[in-house]
Design a protein around this motif. Structure first.
Motif, PDB file in Angstrom:
ATOM      1  N   VAL A  36       0.808  -1.221   0.000  1.00 58.32           N
ATOM      2  CA  VAL A  36       0.000   0.000   0.000  1.00 58.32           C
ATOM      3  C   VAL A  36       0.845   1.277   0.000  1.00 58.32           C
ATOM      4  O   VAL A  36       0.570   2.207  -0.742  1.00 58.32           O
ATOM      5  N   PRO A  49       4.355   1.835  -3.462  1.00 60.22           N
ATOM      6  CA  PRO A  49       4.460   2.076  -4.912  1.00 60.22           C
ATOM      7  C   PRO A  49       5.004   3.456  -5.256  1.00 60.22           C
ATOM      8  O   PRO A  49       5.875   3.586  -6.126  1.00 60.22           O
ATOM      9  N   THR A  96      -8.176  -2.684  -8.621  1.00 58.32           N
ATOM     10  CA  THR A  96      -7.176  -1.791  -8.021  1.00 58.32           C
ATOM     11  C   THR A  96      -6.306  -2.535  -7.000  1.00 58.32           C
ATOM     12  O   THR A  96      -5.113  -2.292  -6.901  1.00 58.32           O
ATOM     13  N   SER A  97      -6.922  -3.461  -6.255  1.00 59.47           N
ATOM     14  CA  SER A  97      -6.129  -4.291  -5.337  1.00 59.47           C
ATOM     15  C   SER A  97      -5.100  -5.086  -6.117  1.00 59.47           C
ATOM     16  O   SER A  97      -3.929  -5.195  -5.720  1.00 59.47           O
ATOM     17  N   THR A 155      -3.823  -4.367  -8.972  1.00 62.03           N
ATOM     18  CA  THR A 155      -2.774  -3.484  -9.479  1.00 62.03           C
ATOM     19  C   THR A 155      -1.729  -3.202  -8.409  1.00 62.03           C
ATOM     20  O   THR A 155      -0.525  -3.215  -8.685  1.00 62.03           O
ATOM     21  N   GLN A 156      -2.181  -2.964  -7.173  1.00 60.21           N
ATOM     22  CA  GLN A 156      -1.221  -2.671  -6.114  1.00 60.21           C
ATOM     23  C   GLN A 156      -0.300  -3.852  -5.849  1.00 60.21           C
ATOM     24  O   GLN A 156       0.907  -3.688  -5.672  1.00 60.21           O
ATOM     25  N   THR A 195       2.039  -4.273  -8.723  1.00 64.46           N
ATOM     26  CA  THR A 195       3.052  -3.224  -8.711  1.00 64.46           C
ATOM     27  C   THR A 195       4.160  -3.563  -7.711  1.00 64.46           C
ATOM     28  O   THR A 195       5.346  -3.391  -7.999  1.00 64.46           O
TER      29      THR A 195
END
Lengths: 196, 475
Positions: free
Chosen positions: B36, B39, B79-80, B82-83, B86
């Motif tokens: 969280v 990134p 979105t989770s 993607t994090q 990443t």
């Protein structure tokens, strides 16, 4: 980082204490991987309420947030500072800040300025009586101006200097790389390592 | 003059002393990363063309966004996903050791560090997560930091920090049966307030603290941040050494002896002076629950919901009125009569093996209350395996609870485990903020024992409120 010396903008009275970072930006907005675009998450829970201060046209373009004590408590999320900045805030004023929030703010060029609670109350009254009143935060002179009021602004010397100079933290530290090298040579061998 | 534990650890890590109100530059022994808050830090390194200075003092895991069901399937929320992706890409690009979802060492970052033996006495530990204070249980100086600071540590392995003040929290005496570390820290926060620790490193001391296990000490240090403190610490002792010894990254042989010799010096000198001091009588500590929307709004379980009109402090009264409205509670209601929809057992506060054992002992042989959803989430994959080896998973599932994979889960609304609007939970986590466990969700912070007893009765309860379980076979 751009230097900050003096900022004037519409003041927004946020009459709440213990504004924690989950209220400033709920966890659901933390999933992004970029550094900008967090303005829609700012106070998103409270913004559902039409009477919330930022939903009132006179305050919606505000850039100086004037909040109750213990602003920025809770989670360390720097997104709280990004959200405030992305929305357009340049300064937050409160009689007391949570340590992590204050540290994060200073690193991003957001002024977290401490005022006496009496002064916060006076500014609230002014902003509520005359919505749209501007507040000036003067780092150089360490004062906050609002209508007739001239209130002393408390901010630590180091953060103030860095804001005034617009200095990047990492670059500043890397001036001391020789000292870091020397420290590393003296570290005990039994300290743990994550890699073999 | 003597020095406190915090001052000793601080002094050992000063790379450059800052004069005249400037911060000291502190060396960081261990940097923990998760998906969280990292990134944008890696993005910053890339933009400046910088690398990670000490990959061997850096470790990453995935916890906040990870689902606790179907972990072999792709993460549904884009979105989770993607994090997580990443983090994986960043760790691969920069060479950071990562324990991803599905790995045997994956879990909540503050459970993983200690169980690997990476958290040791006298270290400086940082992570982009406020509950980094957990690691202070080892006599480490452990602090939550923001993303800019994560980038700073990645690039320099140091952090400019203002020297904190020190506060002693002395808990003397013996905890009554049924009272735990969680009740100690909830009582401390109710006493000093959510801002009471601001600018301080708290040192928990006294006979009640010495008697606690490492895991219980972690629960206490974990919630130091809820009192606003920079960090919380417990001086290392034989309990600490025994916990560290033999773990993957613990020193061995002559290194072990040298380390222990040094660790023994990490205690507050008798003539040291704290900037503030709070004394608490352990014998008076009952099981504690929160009734409001900050962790300082707590009372013993035997109390009733307070009346804001009776509060002398106008600020507190206003905060209490708003909290009770959000929590949908009426003043005067006995806390024991507050009915819940969900019980969450887990988190970096109470997701370790001892917490699961304690909760399992309460629910063993019992059936959960009708209509209450009970979620048991181990703090790490290894805790899950250990619990299963001990048969705890069966105790929970026989009781009617859901047994999940490791992660932050319902502690915060970032993954699929959330409360629905208006739902009320008894939760062993650390924050009862509005919407923390899901928009509109209502949280009562409790110990694992109280959580388990609440799951049995359906209203806030302690194990002392339970009748003996029905024997499976009539005698």
């Amino acid at each position: 980082m751009d230097p900050v010396t003096r900022h004037t903008g519409v003041g927004v009275p946020l009459r709440r204490s213990d504004v924690d970072t989950d209220q400033i930006i709920p966890a659901v907005y933390l999933k992004r991987v970029s550094r900008t675009g967090f303005e829609d998450g700012l106070f998103s829970g409270w913004r559902q309420d039409p009477s919330f201060v930022l939903n009132q046209p006179a305050y919606s373009s505000g850039s100086v947030l004037v909040a109750g004590p213990d602003f920025g408590t809770g989670s360390s999320r720097e997104h709280a500072v990004w959200a405030l900045k992305d929305y357009g805030f340049r300064a937050v004023l409160s009689s007391r800040f949570a340590d992590i929030f204050r540290g994060n703010a200073g690193k991003q060029g957001l002024v977290a300025g401490q005022l006496a609670q009496e002064d916060v109350e006076l500014i609230w009254k002014q902003l509520e009586a005359r919505p749209g009143t501007e507040v000036t935060v003067d780092l150089q002179e360490r004062v906050v101006l609002c209508a007739e009021l001239v209130a002393p602004l408390q901010i630590d010397d180091y953060t103030r200097w860095r804001l005034l100079e617009g200095l990047d933290d990492v670059g500043l530290t890397l001036r001391d790389v020789d000292a870091i090298d020397a420290f590393e040579r003296e570290r005990p061998s039994w300290k743990p390592r994550t890699l073999a | 003059m003597g020095r406190t534990l915090a001052e000793k650890v601080w002094d050992e890590h000063v790379v450059r002393r800052g004069g005249d109100g400037e911060p000291d530059l502190l060396y960081i022994d261990l940097h923990l990363l998760h998906e969280v808050t990292s990134p944008q830090a890696f993005e910053g390194l890339r933009l400046e063309g910088r690398g990670v200075r000490r990959l061997d003092l850096t470790i990453a895991t995935e916890d906040h966004n990870t689902p606790t069901l179907d972990i072999d399937k792709p993460i549904a929320d884009p979105t989770s996903r993607t994090q997580i992706e990443t983090l994986r890409r960043n760790c691969a690009e920069f060479g950071v050791r990562l324990h991803p979802l599905g790995d045997a060492e994956q879990g909540i970052v503050h459970v993983v560090g200690p169980q690997l033996g990476l958290t040791q006495p006298g270290m400086t530990v940082v992570c982009g997560d406020s509950h980094t204070s957990t690691h202070g249980a080892f006599g480490a100086l452990a602090m939550g930091i923001g993303t800019s600071e994560v980038e700073h540590v990645l690039a320099t392995q140091t952090l400019p920090l203002q020297r904190p003040r020190t506060m002693a929290i002395t808990v003397e005496g013996e905890l009554p049966e049924g009272s735990t570390a969680k009740d100690v820290i909830l009582a401390v926060i109710a006493r000093i307030g959510t801002g009471g620790g601001q600018g301080y490193v708290l040192e928990y001391r006294g006979s009640a603290i010495r008697a606690l296990s490492m895991e219980a000490r972690m629960t206490i240090c974990n919630m130091s941040i809820e009192a606003g403190a920079r960090a919380g610490m417990v001086a290392p002792d034989e309990t600490t050494f025994a916990y560290v010894k033999g773990r993957d990254h613990a020193p061995t042989g002559a290194d072990w002896d040298a380390a222990v010799e040094h660790w023994r010096s990490l205690r507050t000198d008798d003539d040291a002076v704290f900037d503030a001091e709070v004394v608490i009588d352990a014998a008076e500590l009952q099981p504690f629950v929160t009734w409001g929307t900050n962790p300082g709004q707590g009372l013993p379980l035997s109390a009733a919901v307070p009346d804001p009109e009776a509060m002398a402090d106008q600020g507190q009264a206003a905060a209490a009125r708003r909290a009770l409205e959000y929590m949908d509670l009426a003043p005067g209601t006995p806390l024991r009569e507050v009915a819940v929809d969900a019980v969450f057992i887990g988190s970096c506060t109470n997701g370790r093996i001892e917490d699961l054992r304690a909760a399992a002992e309460v629910v063993r042989g019992r059936t959960k209350a009708d209509g209450v959803r009970v979620l048991v989430v181990p703090g790490s994959a290894r805790v899950r395996l250990q619990a299963e080896a001990e048969g705890l998973d069966r105790v929970f599932t026989d009781f009617g609870a859901e047994w999940r994979f490791a992660g932050c889960s319902m502690c915060l609304g970032m993954n699929p485990d959330q409360l629905a609007p208006g739902e009320r939970a008894a939760s062993t986590s650390n924050r009862n903020f509005e919407g923390r466990q899901g928009r509109g969700g209502r949280t009562h912070l409790v110990s694992p024992l109280v959580a388990a007893a609440t799951a049995v009765r359906g209203t806030l309860s302690s194990p002392a409120d339970l009748e003996a379980p029905q024997p499976l076979v009539p005698a």
